[in-house]
Design an enzyme around this catalytic site. Sequence first.
Site, PDB file in Angstrom:
ATOM      1  N   CYS A  44       0.828  -1.213   0.000  1.00 39.26           N
ATOM      2  CA  CYS A  44       0.000   0.000   0.000  1.00 39.26           C
ATOM      3  C   CYS A  44       0.862   1.263   0.000  1.00 39.26           C
ATOM      4  O   CYS A  44       2.085   1.196   0.015  1.00 39.26           O
ATOM      5  CB  CYS A  44      -0.905   0.013   1.232  1.00 39.26           C
ATOM      6  SG  CYS A  44       0.037   0.146   2.743  1.00 39.26           S
ATOM      7  N   CYS A  47       3.218   1.611   2.966  1.00 42.75           N
ATOM      8  CA  CYS A  47       4.414   0.776   2.847  1.00 42.75           C
ATOM      9  C   CYS A  47       5.462   1.494   1.996  1.00 42.75           C
ATOM     10  O   CYS A  47       6.638   1.545   2.353  1.00 42.75           O
ATOM     11  CB  CYS A  47       4.102  -0.549   2.176  1.00 42.75           C
ATOM     12  SG  CYS A  47       2.642  -1.375   2.764  1.00 42.75           S
ATOM     13  N   ASP A 446       6.342 -36.328  -7.758  1.00 46.86           N
ATOM     14  CA  ASP A 446       7.506 -36.724  -6.984  1.00 46.86           C
ATOM     15  C   ASP A 446       7.056 -36.671  -5.522  1.00 46.86           C
ATOM     16  O   ASP A 446       6.045 -36.053  -5.219  1.00 46.86           O
ATOM     17  CB  ASP A 446       8.633 -35.716  -7.263  1.00 46.86           C
ATOM     18  CG  ASP A 446       9.735 -35.783  -6.241  1.00 46.86           C
ATOM     19  OD1 ASP A 446      10.222 -36.896  -6.001  1.00 46.86           O
ATOM     20  OD2 ASP A 446      10.094 -34.743  -5.677  1.00 46.86           O
ATOM     21  N   ASP A 628      10.449 -31.469  -7.747  1.00 42.42           N
ATOM     22  CA  ASP A 628      11.263 -30.342  -7.286  1.00 42.42           C
ATOM     23  C   ASP A 628      12.749 -30.639  -7.233  1.00 42.42           C
ATOM     24  O   ASP A 628      13.551 -29.722  -7.148  1.00 42.42           O
ATOM     25  CB  ASP A 628      10.808 -29.908  -5.899  1.00 42.42           C
ATOM     26  CG  ASP A 628      11.336 -30.827  -4.824  1.00 42.42           C
ATOM     27  OD1 ASP A 628      11.288 -32.056  -5.035  1.00 42.42           O
ATOM     28  OD2 ASP A 628      11.802 -30.344  -3.786  1.00 42.42           O
ATOM     29  N   ASP A 632      14.596 -35.077 -10.334  1.00 45.00           N
ATOM     30  CA  ASP A 632      13.407 -34.988 -11.175  1.00 45.00           C
ATOM     31  C   ASP A 632      13.669 -34.229 -12.468  1.00 45.00           C
ATOM     32  O   ASP A 632      12.844 -34.265 -13.373  1.00 45.00           O
ATOM     33  CB  ASP A 632      12.279 -34.235 -10.446  1.00 45.00           C
ATOM     34  CG  ASP A 632      11.893 -34.925  -9.169  1.00 45.00           C
ATOM     35  OD1 ASP A 632      11.755 -36.143  -9.192  1.00 45.00           O
ATOM     36  OD2 ASP A 632      11.724 -34.229  -8.156  1.00 45.00           O
TER      37      ASP A 632
END
Lengths: 729, 52
Positions: A44, A47, A446, A628, A632
Amino acid sequence: MSDASLHDARLSACPACDAAPLAQRIAEKTGPADLILSLPTIHCATCISDVERALTAHPGVRHARVNLTLRRALIDAPGLAAQDLIPVVEAVGYEAHELDPAALAASTSDRQGRDILMRIGVSGFAMMNIMILSVAVWSGAEHATRDLFHLISGAIALPTVAFAGQPFFASAWRALRAGRLGMDVPISLALLLASAISVYETLHSGQHAYFDAAVMLCFFLLVGRYLDYRTRAVARSAAEELTALEVPRAFRLTQGADEVVPVAELLPGDLIRIRPGARVPADGEIAVGESEIDRGLLTGESLPVAVRPGIALSTGEVNLTGPLVLRVTAAGRDSSLARLAALVAAAESARGRYTSLAERASRLYSPAVHLLALSSFLGWFWASGDLRHAVNIAAAVLIITCPCALGLAVPAVITAASGRLFRRGMLIKDGTALERLAEVDTVVFDKTGTLTQGLPQLVSLDPLPEAWRPMALGLAQASSHPLAQALARALGDAGVLPAAVAEIAERPGLGIEGRFAHRRLRLGRAEWSGGEDGATARSASWFRLGAGAPVRLEFTDRLRPGAEECVAAIRESGRRVLLLSGDRASVVADIAARLGIEEWQAGMRPEDKAARVEDLSQGVSRVLMVGDGLNDTAALSMAHVSISPASALDAARVASDIVMLGSGLGPVSEALELSRKARRRIKENFAISIVYNIVAVPFAIAGFATPLMAALAMSLSSVSVTLNALRLR
Amino acid sequence: MEILAILIPVSLGLGALGLGAFLWALRGRQFEDPKGDAERILSKDWDDRPRP
């Protein structure tokens, strides 16, 4: 569009390979340092001003600006490092991470986007001005007035087409030189022919000039092209940000002190220190120290492995308990991680290029349009012998059939769909990924790190007597070992308060011990704490108080949130679900049973996984791989389409088409459903533009087409296609 | 019809003005952070004088 996706394929090949020399270049660069911080929690106006005020107030900061769209702060602070500024931002209450400017290089200079925007702006303003004049002509301006209006329109349109049409001309020229007929060839032909014929007609005070149509064509097609570009740019910049978050550094031991160096500068023979909790930055052999390491990302094993001097470690493993000193044997390009990246690149080129719906449509469309225009030209020339009239008809056919709607049909849908998925935490890296996702009928998961969080969870507190719990908590809190932390978490959740345990010492590879009221406490491996492990499915730790009988504490892998619902939804939609893991059979069976997955295989090596996925793809199956780990990556690049979580290793994220930013698995099944909807919308959009053509083309061939009709058909079809795409949002 | 001699240059001039403004905004990188700009207008900072 075809050249755009080619461009994309080259980008995705292997960022890791480019990273090392880039890092070196950054290190050599001197002068004003531009720092980039990632601020994931800002949202916002307050911030923005908080962060900017705090940063500009810090001595040495010349300028700081927050970009809320990218959630980043760009800081001009010569002589300061990100480590100096992160505490400044954290002090005002916002999370901040350092971003590697080298990895972000591509997105900060998004000149291409501004270039297209500028062309859209020019053609948009030209279109509006010409349209004002054209409306006058359509409503009945005649003779000198009409000719004057046509002249002015031409004066605006010709430079506009020459400027705004450049992307089409360039890509059409490339296509022609390569001997292909892309979408852009008929577009360029229509633009050139329409402009030329209109100039001729204007100079001979003819009735019809198509200047408005030519400019409008440019405008709508550029909008389609911009949408296409935005989708890829947003995904690319977020993917780059993930890579940039891991600034590769190592602690090198030199005489006396540790020195922080980029990983790219490590040489074989260097000694590096690896603190507990840190990832191993290079391949090497342990010189000093004992510890346990987590090989989950490489092998899929969920249990830590004990290591001692002389044992070889590979890049990407995580050191858990004790500090280690590693003698580097291979770094950078020679490391196992880089070798794996090369393997992935090879697998990707073997996968072959997917022909998207848009490409298939344009393959049918281009020859058809050319043929239609040519035959109406020849037909009219043969029938009437009037060259000017015949060319006019051919131009009208080209303009009316021009693929405004076709050019918008795919990018508008993909933009809407990927925007929706992005808000759900899915990042589409490749434009055709959604189309491929829609074809998926088999989903391969996985286990470690994908279906499970890779974080152990205590099965039950019951074996631990009530009175021992505070001491167990006091001991477990002190360790960074995942099992001890899981125990501490479970005890904390049960409302136990920790006892003050003294003389706590971590014994790498064994466990942790301490003293409480003159009694010795031990938490750790079976043989060390005095327990006895049978052959069981679950990982366990033993807790012993003084001379008492040791207690066995069982742990299981915690499922990712949404895993059960996700698997159930995928099975319900009639797709096949498989679980392939490198872990032990008993553990895998346990998880498979909990999720209701019937087909599973354990103890698989990376090659086995890739082979199994290839095997499935050889049949009729279209495989979605979700994984991940390093083990893999080959399977991820072999699959028809692949997804990896943001926590995955770099190499896995690079190999996959979609990255999942959130921690839940829920978006996976949603993405599958949404992709089918998106494919339906794309096909509907094709149908809409075909219907418009079927209605308008006979008029054009018969010679009844007017510039007004062309303008109406073009804008109506473009608008309806866009509205149809927006239904996805 | 003589009015056209004024109206057409005026309408073209206005169009060119709009195009110029768009190109100026684009060159000034005003489309880099649309979300941030939408929020910044709500902040009270620099209400009295422009940011240096």
